[in-house]
Design a protein around this motif. Structure first.
Motif, short mmCIF file in Angstrom:
data_model
loop_
_atom_site.label_atom_id
_atom_site.label_comp_id
_atom_site.label_asym_id
_atom_site.label_seq_id
_atom_site.Cartn_x
_atom_site.Cartn_y
_atom_site.Cartn_z
N ALA A 59 0.82 -1.22 0.00
CA ALA A 59 0.00 0.00 0.00
C ALA A 59 0.85 1.26 0.00
O ALA A 59 0.34 2.34 -0.27
CB ALA A 59 -0.93 0.00 1.21
N SER A 60 2.11 1.14 0.34
CA SER A 60 2.95 2.32 0.39
C SER A 60 4.33 1.97 -0.16
O SER A 60 4.69 0.81 -0.28
CB SER A 60 3.09 2.81 1.84
N PRO A 306 -3.71 -7.99 6.42
CA PRO A 306 -4.47 -7.13 5.51
C PRO A 306 -4.24 -7.54 4.07
O PRO A 306 -3.10 -7.82 3.66
CB PRO A 306 -3.91 -5.73 5.80
N ASN A 307 -5.31 -7.60 3.30
CA ASN A 307 -5.15 -7.93 1.88
C ASN A 307 -4.34 -6.85 1.18
O ASN A 307 -4.35 -5.69 1.56
CB ASN A 307 -6.52 -8.07 1.21
N ASP A 308 -3.67 -7.26 0.10
CA ASP A 308 -2.82 -6.32 -0.62
C ASP A 308 -3.59 -5.40 -1.54
O ASP A 308 -3.15 -4.29 -1.82
CB ASP A 308 -1.78 -7.10 -1.44
N ASP A 310 -7.29 -4.97 -1.52
CA ASP A 310 -8.62 -4.53 -1.10
C ASP A 310 -8.63 -4.43 0.42
O ASP A 310 -7.63 -4.73 1.08
CB ASP A 310 -9.71 -5.48 -1.60
N PHE A 311 -9.76 -4.00 0.97
CA PHE A 311 -9.84 -3.80 2.41
C PHE A 311 -10.25 -5.07 3.16
O PHE A 311 -10.65 -5.01 4.31
CB PHE A 311 -10.81 -2.67 2.72
N GLU B 19 0.94 8.78 3.71
CA GLU B 19 1.51 7.49 3.32
C GLU B 19 0.56 6.62 2.50
O GLU B 19 1.01 5.84 1.65
CB GLU B 19 1.97 6.71 4.56
N ARG B 26 -10.97 6.75 1.96
CA ARG B 26 -12.11 5.91 2.38
C ARG B 26 -12.54 6.24 3.80
O ARG B 26 -13.70 6.07 4.16
CB ARG B 26 -11.72 4.44 2.31
N GLN B 114 -7.73 -0.45 9.14
CA GLN B 114 -7.27 -0.98 7.85
C GLN B 114 -6.20 -0.08 7.24
O GLN B 114 -5.22 -0.56 6.65
CB GLN B 114 -8.46 -1.11 6.88
N ARG B 118 -1.52 -0.55 7.17
CA ARG B 118 -0.83 -0.48 5.88
C ARG B 118 0.14 0.71 5.81
O ARG B 118 0.79 0.90 4.79
CB ARG B 118 -1.85 -0.39 4.75
#
Lengths: 347, 137
Positions: A59-60, A306-308, A310-311, B19, B26, B114, B118
């Motif tokens: 995600a980053s 956490p999925n790569d 989606d949430f 980040e 969301r 969530q 991440r």
């Protein structure tokens, strides 16, 4: 804290197959890489799972993230997933040699040596794990819509050392242990699931070791690959594939309490419902072999990822239970009854 | 007791925006047009969407939902020592508002977590908050 040395050919086989690949993104290669070294130890009255992983963030932007996952089961589960700050990580590619803060993992002189000091849970382990069986490399396993993943499994090791869980010290002297190593480019949450497990006899005189794995679509409707190995002593004695294996789930495990790690993920993946079966049966056969196995879960802890893309989350159920294996291998009777931990990965 | 939670939450929201901006958007959608009051260790503040992103603010005008907990309770939830369901049922987390707004508040909590798991910059903020809490107790 030592045992008899292993044969030179076994040492060479391990050094040639089991080594940190490390993320290609570090040198300009593709991102999305994941790798982990997984160890399980089975004491008389405890279970211990240790997992050292290195993954590219999705995600980053940023360097790969190194984590130490610990799950210990004594009178209850203890566990956490600790992210190790980058300046406290030193992993050498091409060998098994890693430092993660105060913890270390090394393979040298025919043994894996783990010195694990968990920062967030009361678990400390100083282990020497000597391989008994040959590694089985299983490369290029399809996950469906992405590059393949790779797996090296050493199902049987003997552990010496000590483990302290919540202040209770356990001394290990030839305790059964398991190790595998996975790596590849894949993304949590895509259309795949897996389940795998192993069986190790408590008695050193019993030569048989058992490993099975199944990869499927996420809904568990379509099996993409399944395999089952039976080791006799150091070597694979029988291997079964796909159409010669039948795996069945019976009912659903209903646990009163489910430890979730890292704990913060319990705020997202709530409750105790799981899709882990109450009982699982496995049959495998060939022209000279008939094998039946039954796994009866008793307790479960969840690693929640956490999925790569989606949430959603991907849940790895680490399931403690009892395994019974009976087989007739070309007239040789195989019997294996042991506590073990099976893993069920899904949504 | 000093208000430690609010500045850390503000830093966390800024970090998410920096980040993981597409995910942080969301969070804004989950909060919507609501103003939510949060009270930690007796110190109230409000969160709302301003200029397209969730921010901490001093103005509680138009507040539609309210949540109260101690820092110890929040730390316990983050560390898995209690579930959110148990905390609500035993009163260590108090909630007030219309059902739709409380459902939205719960969704905002889930989205915040969530996003946070991440974003690599969140862990130092959490560690800082815990260290300051530890220093006070």
């Amino acid at each position: 804290m030592s045992a008899a040395p292993i044969p030179g050919w076994l040492d060479q086989a391990i050094q040639r197959t089991d080594w940190f690949r490390r993320p290609p993104s570090r040198v300009g290669g593709p991102a999305g890489f994941k790798e982990w070294q997984h160890f399980c130890v089975y004491g008389r009255d405890f279970d211990l799972l240790l997992n050292v992983s290195e993954v590219d963030p999705v995600a980053s932007d940023g360097p790969p993230v190194v984590r130490l996952t610990t799950l210990a089961r004594y009178d209850r589960w203890f566990g956490d997933v600790e992210t190790i700050p980058a300046d406290e990580v030193d992993i050498r590619a091409g060998r098994v040699d890693a430092r993660l803060g105060e913890s270390t993992l090394r393979y040298a002189d025919g043994a894996y040596r783990l010195d694990v000091r968990c920062r967030s849970v009361p678990v400390r382990a100083q282990l020497e794990l000597r391989p008994v069986s040959m590694p089985a490399p299983i490369y290029n396993v399809t996950t469906g819509d992405g590059p393949p993943i790779h797996w090296v499994v050493i199902p049987r090791l003997v552990a010496h050392g000590e483990v302290t869980i919540d202040g209770v010290r356990h001394v290990l002297d030839g305790t059964p242990a398991y190790h595998d190593h996975n790596w590849g480019h894949f993304r949590w949450g895509r259309d795949f699931a897996w389940e795998w497990g192993f069986g190790l006899p408590q008695e050193a005189s019993n030569p048989w070791s058992f490993v099975f794995a199944r990869l499927s679509d996420r809904a568990l409707n379509r099996t993409r690959m399944q395999t089952l190995f039976l080791w006799r002593g150091r070597r694979v004695h029988r291997a079964f594939r796909d159409a010669n294996i039948r795996i069945r789930h019976h009912g659903l495990l209903r646990a009163d309490r489910v430890l979730k790690v890292p704990p913060v993920m319990g705020l997202i993946a709530r409750g105790t419902a799981t899709d882990v079966p109450a009982r699982m049966t496995i049959e495998a056969w060939s022209h000279d072999t008939r094998l039946e196995a039954e796994f009866t879960p008793v307790d479960v802890a969840q690693v929640v990822l956490p999925n790569d893309d989606d949430f959603g989350v991907t849940i790895i159920n680490e399931v403690a239970g009892e395994l019974a294996v009976e087989a007739d291998v070309a007239g040789d009777r195989v019997e294996l009854r042991c506590p073990t931990i099976f893993e069920f990965l899904g949504a | 007791m000093p208000d430690r939670f609010r500045p850390h939450l503000a830093r966390a929201l800024d970090t998410l925006q920096a980040e993981v901006p597409s995910l942080a958007s969301r969070l804004g959608r989950a909060v919507g047009e609501r103003v939510i009051e949060i009270e930690v260790d007796g110190a109230p503040f409000w969160v709302a969407v301003e200029a397209g992103r969730v921010r901490v603010r001093d103005d509680g005008a138009g507040c539609v939902a309210w949540g109260r907990a101690s820092g110890e309770t929040i730390d316990g939830l983050l560390a898995g020592r209690a579930s959110i369901e148990d905390a609500v049922m035993d009163g260590s987390v108090e909630l007030r508002g219309g059902l739709d707004d409380l459902v939205a508040l719960d969704e905002a909590l889930r989205v915040f977590i969530q996003c946070a798991v991440r974003a690599p910059g969140i862990l130092p903020i959490l560690a800082s908050w815990r260290a300051r809490r530890g220093g006070e107790s």
